[in-house]
Motif scaffolding. Structure first.
Motif, PDB file in Angstrom:
ATOM      1  N   ASN A 154       0.969  -1.323   0.408  1.00  0.00           N
ATOM      2  CA  ASN A 154       0.083  -0.314  -0.145  1.00  0.00           C
ATOM      3  C   ASN A 154       0.911   1.658   0.210  1.00  0.00           C
ATOM      4  O   ASN A 154       2.002   1.139   0.570  1.00  0.00           O
ATOM      5  N   ASP A 155       0.775   1.953  -0.243  1.00  0.00           N
ATOM      6  CA  ASP A 155       0.963   3.473  -1.081  1.00  0.00           C
ATOM      7  C   ASP A 155       1.761   4.302   0.996  1.00  0.00           C
ATOM      8  O   ASP A 155       2.710   5.429   0.555  1.00  0.00           O
ATOM      9  N   GLY A 156       0.583   4.019   1.424  1.00  0.00           N
ATOM     10  CA  GLY A 156       0.567   4.733   2.905  1.00  0.00           C
ATOM     11  C   GLY A 156       2.125   4.410   3.831  1.00  0.00           C
ATOM     12  O   GLY A 156       3.066   4.822   4.365  1.00  0.00           O
ATOM     13  N   THR A 157       1.970   2.724   3.658  1.00  0.00           N
ATOM     14  CA  THR A 157       2.958   1.676   4.001  1.00  0.00           C
ATOM     15  C   THR A 157       4.161   1.994   3.684  1.00  0.00           C
ATOM     16  O   THR A 157       4.769   1.901   4.661  1.00  0.00           O
ATOM     17  N   GLY A 177      -3.474   8.790   3.493  1.00  0.00           N
ATOM     18  CA  GLY A 177      -3.056   7.405   4.215  1.00  0.00           C
ATOM     19  C   GLY A 177      -2.279   7.679   5.864  1.00  0.00           C
ATOM     20  O   GLY A 177      -2.599   9.166   6.255  1.00  0.00           O
ATOM     21  N   SER A 178      -2.114   6.742   5.675  1.00  0.00           N
ATOM     22  CA  SER A 178      -1.465   6.265   6.613  1.00  0.00           C
ATOM     23  C   SER A 178      -0.908   4.714   7.353  1.00  0.00           C
ATOM     24  O   SER A 178      -2.040   3.800   6.431  1.00  0.00           O
ATOM     25  N   ALA A 179      -0.271   4.672   8.130  1.00  0.00           N
ATOM     26  CA  ALA A 179       0.611   3.186   8.791  1.00  0.00           C
ATOM     27  C   ALA A 179       1.498   3.162   9.461  1.00  0.00           C
ATOM     28  O   ALA A 179       1.818   4.414   9.996  1.00  0.00           O
ATOM     29  N   LEU A 180       1.519   1.800  10.286  1.00  0.00           N
ATOM     30  CA  LEU A 180       1.467   2.120  11.403  1.00  0.00           C
ATOM     31  C   LEU A 180       3.178   1.101  11.572  1.00  0.00           C
ATOM     32  O   LEU A 180       3.239  -0.045  10.677  1.00  0.00           O
ATOM     33  N   ILE A 181       4.230   1.303  11.394  1.00  0.00           N
ATOM     34  CA  ILE A 181       5.619   0.673  11.575  1.00  0.00           C
ATOM     35  C   ILE A 181       6.349   0.298  13.084  1.00  0.00           C
ATOM     36  O   ILE A 181       6.342   0.759  14.087  1.00  0.00           O
ATOM     37  N   LEU A 182       6.178  -1.206  13.247  1.00  0.00           N
ATOM     38  CA  LEU A 182       6.049  -2.048  14.450  1.00  0.00           C
ATOM     39  C   LEU A 182       8.057  -2.028  14.425  1.00  0.00           C
ATOM     40  O   LEU A 182       7.781  -3.696  13.899  1.00  0.00           O
ATOM     41  N   GLY A 186      -2.646  -5.428  10.199  1.00  0.00           N
ATOM     42  CA  GLY A 186      -3.567  -6.064  10.139  1.00  0.00           C
ATOM     43  C   GLY A 186      -3.927  -6.847   9.812  1.00  0.00           C
ATOM     44  O   GLY A 186      -4.041  -8.318   9.273  1.00  0.00           O
ATOM     45  N   SER A 187      -5.439  -7.665  10.763  1.00  0.00           N
ATOM     46  CA  SER A 187      -5.946  -9.117  10.481  1.00  0.00           C
ATOM     47  C   SER A 187      -5.981  -9.848   8.396  1.00  0.00           C
ATOM     48  O   SER A 187      -6.146 -10.107   8.055  1.00  0.00           O
ATOM     49  N   HIS A 188      -6.777  -7.892   8.515  1.00  0.00           N
ATOM     50  CA  HIS A 188      -7.684  -7.966   6.721  1.00  0.00           C
ATOM     51  C   HIS A 188      -7.062  -7.559   5.930  1.00  0.00           C
ATOM     52  O   HIS A 188      -7.662  -6.836   4.684  1.00  0.00           O
ATOM     53  N   PHE A 189      -5.343  -6.515   5.986  1.00  0.00           N
ATOM     54  CA  PHE A 189      -4.642  -5.935   5.425  1.00  0.00           C
ATOM     55  C   PHE A 189      -5.177  -4.367   4.780  1.00  0.00           C
ATOM     56  O   PHE A 189      -5.359  -4.412   4.049  1.00  0.00           O
ATOM     57  N   GLN A 190      -6.347  -4.646   6.143  1.00  0.00           N
ATOM     58  CA  GLN A 190      -6.512  -3.170   5.885  1.00  0.00           C
ATOM     59  C   GLN A 190      -6.440  -2.225   6.606  1.00  0.00           C
ATOM     60  O   GLN A 190      -7.130  -0.759   6.918  1.00  0.00           O
ATOM     61  N   SER A 191      -5.576  -2.579   7.787  1.00  0.00           N
ATOM     62  CA  SER A 191      -4.685  -1.416   8.686  1.00  0.00           C
ATOM     63  C   SER A 191      -4.532  -0.584   7.934  1.00  0.00           C
ATOM     64  O   SER A 191      -4.335   0.039   7.279  1.00  0.00           O
ATOM     65  N   GLY A 192      -4.846   0.734   8.424  1.00  0.00           N
ATOM     66  CA  GLY A 192      -3.811   2.182   8.411  1.00  0.00           C
ATOM     67  C   GLY A 192      -4.931   3.260   7.323  1.00  0.00           C
ATOM     68  O   GLY A 192      -4.377   4.191   7.194  1.00  0.00           O
ATOM     69  N   GLU A 193      -6.235   2.889   7.509  1.00  0.00           N
ATOM     70  CA  GLU A 193      -7.393   3.458   7.021  1.00  0.00           C
ATOM     71  C   GLU A 193      -7.394   4.840   7.851  1.00  0.00           C
ATOM     72  O   GLU A 193      -8.340   4.671   7.630  1.00  0.00           O
TER      73      GLU A 193
END
Length: 296
Positions: free
Chosen positions: A109-112, A140-145, A152-159
């Motif tokens: 994803n572009d945010g990632t 857009g948004s993304a979390l880097i740990l 996310g569980s469904h590849f849709q986190s960060g929206e």
């Protein structure tokens, strides 16, 4: 010929930027091809394949793609590409591997990708829990740990752009993306304002644009505050073209975000402007190829 050279392609609603990226973070040969006027997937591939073939001839062994939408781990784009509907249900990496089986291809994803780029070479360096927000046509948004994107569980986190959703015509990024704010500014002033004109009006103390800026940063601050409470990041990176106006944007975001947090949570997360501007996604899309131990 450059050893371990990667081609990075950042697919957007207007154009697809591409460039060569090396393991030490050098970017060269930046160019683009249009995406907005294309009618179907075949036309997209007609632009993409010559770029791939040229890259292979130049010695590229990896291709990293950044793309809007919900991207599964196998590379399938499940949706979220309203501006590029011909990409829904398409697996670009699989197509490119069929075109050249020796090519290593990844997509995210572009945010990632933007967040990974900032983590690798930009304002996110050294962060353990990094939240990256990109303000532009959308939000857009993304979390880097610990250096890894959280899908996310469904590849849709960060929206985050879908926050405050009430209908398909009413959610956060409709009115509070950079595009949404410029549309509202144009309606209120009766003039068609681009980003430069909007910022200039703010610097000239135009009351209409100042009120919009206050509303914008207060609303974004509320969203950031809620995410800080949930995620406890040590750093929040604000990207997109507007981040270049960090002297205006960042202090207001800090003020409104911290005001909407309980006292014990204030100022724990550093809010900083992105450093890589529009190149963040190009760097991030190929970052996995340069991780220790990955066979490239």
């Amino acid at each position: 010929m450059q050893k371990n050279l990667s081609l990075s392609i950042d697919i957007g609603g207007t154009s697809a930027k591409y460039a060569y990226v090396t393991a030490d973070g050098k970017l060269t040969g930046k160019d683009f091809f249009p995406t907005s006027g294309l009618k179907n997937l075949d036309e997209f591939y007609q632009h993409l394949l010559p770029v791939i073939d040229k890259a292979i001839a130049c010695g590229a062994v990896n291709v990293g793609l950044s793309c809007p939408g919900f991207i599964q781990s196998d590379g399938l784009c499940m949706g979220g590409v309203e501006n590029l509907p011909y990409l829904k249900g398409v697996n670009i990496p699989e197509f490119l591997r069929q075109h050249n089986p020796s090519l290593k291809v990844s997509i995210m994803n572009d945010g990632t990708a933007a967040a990974l780029g900032e983590y690798w070479l930009g304002s996110g360096q050294g962060s353990r829990v990094l939240l990256c927000i990109t303000l532009g046509t959308g939000i857009g948004s993304a979390l880097i740990l610990d250096g890894r994107p959280y899908p996310g569980s469904h590849f849709q986190s960060g929206e985050i752009g879908y926050s405050d959703y009430s209908s398909s015509e009413e959610y956060l990024e409709i009115n509070y993306s950079t595009l949404g704010i410029l549309r509202r500014a144009s309606e209120l002033t009766g003039e068609q304002l681009d980003g430069f004109a909007f910022i200039q009006r703010i610097r000239d103390n135009d009351p209409c644009c100042l009120r919009l800026l206050e509303d914008w940063t207060e609303t974004l601050g509320r969203i950031l505050a809620n995410n800080i409470l949930m995620l406890d990041p040590d750093r929040v990176v604000i990207g997109g073209g507007i981040s270049k106006q960090s002297d205006i944007l960042i202090p207001l975001l800090e003020k409104h975000t911290n005001r909407q947090l309980p006292p014990q949570y204030r100022h724990l997360a550093e809010i900083v402007p992105a450093r890589l501007a529009n190149d963040a996604g190009l760097f991030g899309a190929v970052k996995p190829f340069y991780e220790t131990g990955m066979d490239t």
